[in-house]
Write a protein that holds these residues in place. Structure first.
Motif, PDB file in Angstrom:
ATOM      1  N   TYR A 138      17.600  37.693  -5.651  1.00 41.63           N
ATOM      2  CA  TYR A 138      16.197  38.118  -5.533  1.00 41.63           C
ATOM      3  C   TYR A 138      15.491  38.045  -6.894  1.00 41.63           C
ATOM      4  N   GLN A 139      16.164  38.516  -7.921  1.00 46.58           N
ATOM      5  CA  GLN A 139      15.593  38.465  -9.267  1.00 46.58           C
ATOM      6  C   GLN A 139      15.374  37.019  -9.721  1.00 46.58           C
ATOM      7  N   GLU A 140      16.346  36.175  -9.384  1.00 45.56           N
ATOM      8  CA  GLU A 140      16.264  34.749  -9.751  1.00 45.56           C
ATOM      9  C   GLU A 140      15.064  34.089  -9.084  1.00 45.56           C
ATOM     10  N   ILE A 141      14.863  34.385  -7.801  1.00 40.51           N
ATOM     11  CA  ILE A 141      13.739  33.809  -7.051  1.00 40.51           C
ATOM     12  C   ILE A 141      12.409  34.334  -7.604  1.00 40.51           C
ATOM     13  N   ARG A 142      12.372  35.639  -7.829  1.00 39.81           N
ATOM     14  CA  ARG A 142      11.141  36.296  -8.266  1.00 39.81           C
ATOM     15  C   ARG A 142      10.651  35.790  -9.624  1.00 39.81           C
ATOM     16  N   THR A 143      11.603  35.399 -10.464  1.00 41.60           N
ATOM     17  CA  THR A 143      11.241  34.998 -11.837  1.00 41.60           C
ATOM     18  C   THR A 143      11.351  33.490 -12.062  1.00 41.60           C
ATOM     19  N   LEU A 144      11.531  32.743 -10.972  1.00 37.61           N
ATOM     20  CA  LEU A 144      11.650  31.283 -11.085  1.00 37.61           C
ATOM     21  C   LEU A 144      10.410  30.702 -11.748  1.00 37.61           C
ATOM     22  N   LYS A 145      10.607  29.924 -12.777  1.00 39.42           N
ATOM     23  CA  LYS A 145       9.478  29.396 -13.558  1.00 39.42           C
ATOM     24  C   LYS A 145       9.169  27.946 -13.191  1.00 39.42           C
ATOM     25  N   GLY A 146       7.876  27.604 -13.275  1.00 37.88           N
ATOM     26  CA  GLY A 146       7.459  26.196 -13.188  1.00 37.88           C
ATOM     27  C   GLY A 146       7.675  25.570 -11.828  1.00 37.88           C
ATOM     28  N   ASP A 147       7.001  24.454 -11.619  1.00 34.38           N
ATOM     29  CA  ASP A 147       7.156  23.690 -10.387  1.00 34.38           C
ATOM     30  C   ASP A 147       8.184  22.596 -10.582  1.00 34.38           C
ATOM     31  N   ASN A 148       8.851  22.262  -9.489  1.00 35.85           N
ATOM     32  CA  ASN A 148       9.718  21.085  -9.526  1.00 35.85           C
ATOM     33  C   ASN A 148       8.847  19.848  -9.668  1.00 35.85           C
ATOM     34  N   GLU A 149       9.138  19.024 -10.642  1.00 35.36           N
ATOM     35  CA  GLU A 149       8.387  17.776 -10.787  1.00 35.36           C
ATOM     36  C   GLU A 149       8.867  16.787  -9.732  1.00 35.36           C
ATOM     37  N   ALA A 150       7.938  16.081  -9.113  1.00 32.40           N
ATOM     38  CA  ALA A 150       8.309  15.068  -8.128  1.00 32.40           C
ATOM     39  C   ALA A 150       9.077  13.950  -8.813  1.00 32.40           C
ATOM     40  N   ASP A 151      10.008  13.347  -8.069  1.00 32.28           N
ATOM     41  CA  ASP A 151      10.824  12.246  -8.604  1.00 32.28           C
ATOM     42  C   ASP A 151       9.938  11.012  -8.757  1.00 32.28           C
ATOM     43  N   SER A 152       9.570  10.713 -10.000  1.00 32.39           N
ATOM     44  CA  SER A 152       8.637   9.603 -10.249  1.00 32.39           C
ATOM     45  C   SER A 152       9.329   8.242 -10.208  1.00 32.39           C
ATOM     46  N   SER A 153      10.646   8.240 -10.107  1.00 31.61           N
ATOM     47  CA  SER A 153      11.373   6.960 -10.081  1.00 31.61           C
ATOM     48  C   SER A 153      11.309   6.285  -8.712  1.00 31.61           C
ATOM     49  N   CYS A 154      10.766   6.998  -7.721  1.00 36.66           N
ATOM     50  CA  CYS A 154      10.774   6.462  -6.351  1.00 36.66           C
ATOM     51  C   CYS A 154       9.781   5.323  -6.144  1.00 36.66           C
ATOM     52  N   GLY A 155       8.629   5.379  -6.785  1.00 37.56           N
ATOM     53  CA  GLY A 155       7.637   4.316  -6.615  1.00 37.56           C
ATOM     54  C   GLY A 155       6.917   4.416  -5.285  1.00 37.56           C
ATOM     55  N   LYS A 156       6.124   3.382  -5.005  1.00 41.00           N
ATOM     56  CA  LYS A 156       5.306   3.352  -3.782  1.00 41.00           C
ATOM     57  C   LYS A 156       6.177   3.222  -2.535  1.00 41.00           C
ATOM     58  N   VAL A 157       5.755   3.900  -1.479  1.00 38.14           N
ATOM     59  CA  VAL A 157       6.423   3.768  -0.182  1.00 38.14           C
ATOM     60  C   VAL A 157       5.634   2.770   0.655  1.00 38.14           C
ATOM     61  N   LYS A 158       6.295   1.703   1.067  1.00 39.91           N
ATOM     62  CA  LYS A 158       5.624   0.672   1.879  1.00 39.91           C
ATOM     63  C   LYS A 158       6.005   0.879   3.344  1.00 39.91           C
ATOM     64  N   ILE A 159       5.018   1.247   4.140  1.00 38.51           N
ATOM     65  CA  ILE A 159       5.274   1.588   5.545  1.00 38.51           C
ATOM     66  C   ILE A 159       5.196   0.338   6.422  1.00 38.51           C
ATOM     67  N   SER A 160       6.202   0.191   7.277  1.00 39.96           N
ATOM     68  CA  SER A 160       6.238  -0.933   8.226  1.00 39.96           C
ATOM     69  C   SER A 160       6.197  -0.398   9.656  1.00 39.96           C
ATOM     70  N   LEU A 161       5.788  -1.268  10.577  1.00 39.86           N
ATOM     71  CA  LEU A 161       5.727  -0.897  11.990  1.00 39.86           C
ATOM     72  C   LEU A 161       6.933  -1.475  12.711  1.00 39.86           C
ATOM     73  N   LYS A 162       7.545  -0.677  13.575  1.00 35.54           N
ATOM     74  CA  LYS A 162       8.672  -1.172  14.367  1.00 35.54           C
ATOM     75  C   LYS A 162       8.171  -2.151  15.434  1.00 35.54           C
ATOM     76  N   ILE A 163       6.988  -1.882  15.997  1.00 36.71           N
ATOM     77  CA  ILE A 163       6.370  -2.835  16.933  1.00 36.71           C
ATOM     78  C   ILE A 163       4.901  -3.030  16.537  1.00 36.71           C
ATOM     79  N   THR A 164       4.366  -4.202  16.817  1.00 38.15           N
ATOM     80  CA  THR A 164       2.962  -4.491  16.475  1.00 38.15           C
ATOM     81  C   THR A 164       2.025  -3.818  17.481  1.00 38.15           C
ATOM     82  N   LYS A 165       0.744  -3.809  17.152  1.00 41.73           N
ATOM     83  CA  LYS A 165      -0.245  -3.221  18.063  1.00 41.73           C
ATOM     84  C   LYS A 165      -0.234  -3.951  19.405  1.00 41.73           C
ATOM     85  N   ASP A 166      -0.132  -5.271  19.380  1.00 42.65           N
ATOM     86  CA  ASP A 166      -0.115  -6.052  20.624  1.00 42.65           C
ATOM     87  C   ASP A 166       1.119  -5.714  21.464  1.00 42.65           C
ATOM     88  N   GLU A 167       2.279  -5.576  20.793  1.00 40.94           N
ATOM     89  CA  GLU A 167       3.504  -5.211  21.523  1.00 40.94           C
ATOM     90  C   GLU A 167       3.369  -3.815  22.122  1.00 40.94           C
TER      91      GLU A 167
END
Length: 433
Positions: A138-167
């Motif tokens: 409880y003490q550890e949680i209550r006094t936890l400092k700072g935000d976790n920095e996001a993993d910047s090594s991941c880069g852009k996420v490119k989203i693909s479609l499993k089926i096309t709009k026509d399909e």
């Protein structure tokens, strides 16, 4: 079996962020957050369960029997999930579509540490073997400092479609042909969006998704390398004593920043004959499912086609309740209603067979349920929708959206509705990197 302590929390919202960040050190994490959404049936504002003492992990074969044995023998809090493909345990069905996520079909664990937050009261329940760690944690949680920095090594996420709009439109037309032939009245048809060879920071992604949606059934799940980041607005099933509550969603409309227009969109949804007929069909299905374990005459529709507003969309929700005999196992109540009607269709078995033939991806945890059982046989589970699934080891990210197809469906409008539902997940993933 458990030691319990209570703490008064001065800033609950801030504490919740710290609590979930602290939880990331564990291999098993389930976080459930109501986002303080006003609802009739609710026990806690947020729950965290971490660190498995015991666990059950299995495929669909005899899954519910194994879960029943585990739940009864543990006689404690257990947290976990049911994947959609457990349909193959309840009925003579198969799941042969592609599966890149590879989550187990069922996973539950008995946590060593549980945190239950209601308003500004935090109740902590630890198994006796670790109860000397309560104050330190409880003490550890209550006094936890700072935000976790996001993993910047991941880069852009490119989203693909499993089926096309026509399909997609072709397959909706095939489903409509089944409806016109009388094979089914309604079925939920889904499509997957995905990214291969990609990574995300699960915690930051969850926070972003939750922030733009603030739904009543949000969930963060981590089981080793498998993650669920869920902004679900829908409850599947809840048990309070002998009362069972189901709250299916069917009917969606977009939101508007213009207050007058937004009110009109909500009003139009409440009167839309297509959306109402979708909802009523599923209410009938749920009533039938609940009647399999209910005391005679106890199945009641408390709310029919009521419109609720969320940050991204307006939704039409009905509430159906029943009463069960104390001798009936809570797992049997779930088994006789699973998968939930809002994600299948009517008649249920025919709809599930047609869904399997027309969809391209195995649903897995999508349109399954995440939740918990209490030591006194109550339970509460959401419906896994509006969610991002991530296999960290395989570097595979996925989200799936769908909608109910009825005789009045228009393929173009159904596709548009899918895009409305997908908006939050796409926005979150495209903002990464």
């Amino acid at each position: 079996m458990r030691s319990t302590e209570q703490f008064i929390i001065k800033k609950p919202l801030e504490f919740k962020t710290r609590l979930l960040r602290w939880a990331q050190q564990f291999d098993e994490v389930i976080w459930l957050d109501s986002n303080i959404y006003t609802q009739q049936y609710s026990s806690y504002d947020a729950i965290l369960a971490v660190e498995a003492f015991t666990a059950i992990k299995t495929d669909h074969y005899n899954a519910f029997d194994q879960l029943k044995e585990y739940q009864e023998s543990t006689s404690d809090w257990i947290f976990g999930y049911l994947s959609y493909d457990l349909k193959n345990d309840t009925e003579n069905l198969v799941s042969e579509n592609s599966d890149e996520l590879n989550f187990p079909d069922l996973y539950f664990f008995q946590p060593k540490k549980i945190f239950l937050l209601k308003e500004n009261i935090l109740e902590v329940q630890y198994l006796r073997m670790v109860d000397d760690e309560i104050k330190r944690d409880y003490q550890e949680i209550r006094t936890l400092k700072g935000d976790n920095e996001a993993d910047s090594s991941c880069g852009k996420v490119k989203i693909s479609l499993k089926i096309t709009k026509d399909e997609y439109k072709e397959r909706v037309s095939e489903m409509l042909a089944h409806i016109h032939r009388g094979d089914i009245y309604e079925a939920n048809f889904c499509q997957e969006f995905f990214a291969k060879d990609s990574c995300i920071d699960p915690l930051q992604t969850y926070h972003h998704l939750n922030e733009i949606s603030t739904p009543p059934f949000a969930a963060f799940l981590k089981i080793e390398d498998c993650y669920l980041l869920s902004a679900s607005p829908e409850r599947y099933l809840r048990k309070e004593g002998q009362k069972i509550i189901s709250q299916p969603i069917k009917g969606t409309a977009k939101r508007s920043l213009d207050v007058k227009e937004d009110m009109q969109l909500a009003s139009d949804l409440s009167k839309d004959p297509k959306e109402k007929s979708e909802n009523v069909m599923i209410v009938d299905l749920v009533r039938n499912d609940l009647s399999r374990t209910a005391k005679k005459g106890s199945v009641i529709v408390e709310d029919l086609c009521k419109v609720y507003s969320f940050k991204q969309v307006h939704q039409m929700i009905s509430t159906i309740v029943s009463e069960v005999d104390p001798a009936i196992s809570p797992v049997d109540v779930i088994k006789t209603t699973f998968p939930m009607g809002s994600m299948t269709g009517a008649p249920k078995i025919s709809a599930m067979k047609i869904i399997e033939n027309l969809e391209s991806s195995k649903r897995g945890l999508y349109s399954g349920a995440v939740g918990y059982f209490t030591p006194n046989d109550d339970f509460d589970f959401n419906v896994v929708i509006r969610s991002i699934l991530y296999n960290q080891e395989k570097r595979y990210i996925s989200y799936t959206v769908g909608g109910a197809i009825t005789a009045k469906s228009d393929p173009d409008k159904e596709y548009e509705e899918c895009l409305i539902k997908a908006k939050a997940m796409r926005e979150v993933l495209e903002s990464i990197g």
